[in-house]
Scaffold this active site. Structure first.
Site, PDB file in Angstrom:
ATOM      1  N   TYR A 142      -2.211 -24.169 109.529  1.00 24.41           N
ATOM      2  CA  TYR A 142      -3.401 -23.394 109.126  1.00 24.41           C
ATOM      3  C   TYR A 142      -3.805 -22.406 110.218  1.00 24.41           C
ATOM      4  O   TYR A 142      -4.047 -22.804 111.371  1.00 24.41           O
ATOM      5  CB  TYR A 142      -4.548 -24.360 108.846  1.00 24.41           C
ATOM      6  CG  TYR A 142      -5.878 -23.728 108.552  1.00 24.41           C
ATOM      7  CD1 TYR A 142      -6.182 -23.260 107.280  1.00 24.41           C
ATOM      8  CD2 TYR A 142      -6.843 -23.591 109.546  1.00 24.41           C
ATOM      9  CE1 TYR A 142      -7.414 -22.674 107.005  1.00 24.41           C
ATOM     10  CE2 TYR A 142      -8.066 -23.017 109.286  1.00 24.41           C
ATOM     11  CZ  TYR A 142      -8.352 -22.557 108.013  1.00 24.41           C
ATOM     12  OH  TYR A 142      -9.570 -21.979 107.764  1.00 24.41           O
ATOM     13  N   GLY A 283      -1.535 -32.147 110.132  1.00 26.08           N
ATOM     14  CA  GLY A 283      -0.291 -32.293 109.399  1.00 26.08           C
ATOM     15  C   GLY A 283       0.865 -32.204 110.372  1.00 26.08           C
ATOM     16  O   GLY A 283       1.299 -31.106 110.726  1.00 26.08           O
TER      17      GLY A 283
END
Length: 361
Positions: A142, A283
């Site tokens: 992100y 993640g």
């Protein structure tokens, strides 16, 4: 002017960990990069438009030379914490292989990059790929703190251009490709790479790693066992870890899919050495592939024959993964440059001289 030593300097001229004299363990390949694995190439598309707050891109890893890309590579995958995406990972677990280019981009662009990889393969291999089942691997982290993520600025053409730009030479680091807008331990981060040379009874092999590092809290940062983040704290961005890291591990050692999954797991130890516990919002997903045991072009032949390093000799390969991931994350931070992004947000580069002085003490 003599060319920069790729072990000590990134292509942008910034010093890497070994250029600062940081005491990383292990013997690197000649480039200290994933491209030390024979046949592996890396390319980038980098998008920077400060006026539109665009700071993103695509990173492409080619496990085989272009003409052999539709020869699968045996692979394994491991998710340390799954708040992220790596397409094709279910088939890697079940089938044990991946085919085509591997790409990394931002969270919102994973679909269009996946589409771009398929279009590239259809155009590059029109006869072989026609009607062929294609499931490329694309990872994401992100970058919405600095980049206009929701503007969806990455296109199919950007993904295809990253593949076309792939080279087997020194690998750019820091604010490049998918790592352009990424943040690591609340300093500017992004793309990093490293490699190790390993000898076991079956022969001598290379392990190379490329990371897209976008994880960690500032106070957690450790480099070569020194708590750098406590002595050189960045301005806080997060109240908890909200980033991610994708690590792609390549080797020419002949390994079975289960062994490659075990290799991928060891990347978790590598990022742990830099201080992260792999937080709930992170993640942290890792894929390992081997260029050995080429089964030939798809579709699969009726009978496969594989050789593999024995399990008892895997420890040096595991250590190579741990050391390479640890170093690649630091290289990403050292190569990165201070960036001003959307809403006037500024994320500084870590002070390389201060890091070197601290570790020298």
């Amino acid at each position: 002017m003599s060319p920069l030593d790729p072990i000590t300097h990134s292509p942008n001229g910034r010093r890497r960990g070994r250029g600062l004299g940081l005491p990383f363990r292990g013997v690197t390949g000649p480039l200290n990069a994933i491209t030390d694995v024979p046949g592996v190439a890396v390319g980038f598309t980098t998008l920077n438009d400060p006026d539109l707050h665009i700071h993103t891109g695509v990173t492409a890893i080619l496990p085989r030379p272009v003409g052999d890309l539709l020869h699968p590579v045996w692979a394994g995958v491991f998710s340390m914490n799954g708040n992220g995406e790596l397409t094709g990972s279910h088939w890697v677990r079940d089938g044990g292989w991946a085919s085509g280019p591997i790409a990394i981009t931002n969270t919102a662009s994973i679909g269009i990059v996946h589409h771009g990889l398929i279009r590239w393969m259809m155009q590059r291999f029109p006869e072989q790929a026609d009607g062929l089942w294609l499931l490329p691997v694309v990872g994401e982290t992100y970058d919405g703190w600095l980049n206009d993520l929701c503007g969806l600025h990455v296109t199919e053409a950007h993904a295809m251009a990253a593949i076309d730009a792939a080279s087997t030479g020194p690998v750019a680091e820091g604010n490049v490709g998918g790592g352009t807008g990424m943040i690591t331990y609340e300093y500017k981060g992004g793309t990093g790479t490293a490699s190790r040379l390993v000898t076991v009874r079956a022969g001598s092999y290379t392990v190379g790693v490329l990371v897209q590092a976008n994880h960690g809290r500032g106070p957690w940062l450790e480099i070569c066992g020194v708590r750098v983040g406590e002595v050189l704290p960045p301005e806080p961005i997060w109240s908890k870890e909200t980033g991610s890291i994708i690590a792609i591990i390549g080797t020419d050692a002949p390994l079975l899919p289960g062994q490659l999954e075990r290799m991928a797991r060891r990347a978790a130890i590598g990022i742990g050495r830099n201080g992260t516990p792999s937080g709930n919002s992170s993640g942290d997903i890792f894929l390992a592939f081997s260029t050995a045991n080429d089964p030939g072009p798809l579709p699969e032949p009726p009978l496969l024959s594989l050789q593999a390093v024995t399990n008892d000799d895997l420890d040096p390969l595991y250590m190579a993964v741990v050391e390479s991931v640890e170093e690649a994350v630091v290289n990403a931070m050292l190569a990165a440059e201070t960036m001003e992004g959307r809403k006037g947000r500024v994320v500084p580069a870590i002070d390389a001289d201060a890091v070197a002085a601290l570790l020298a003490r």
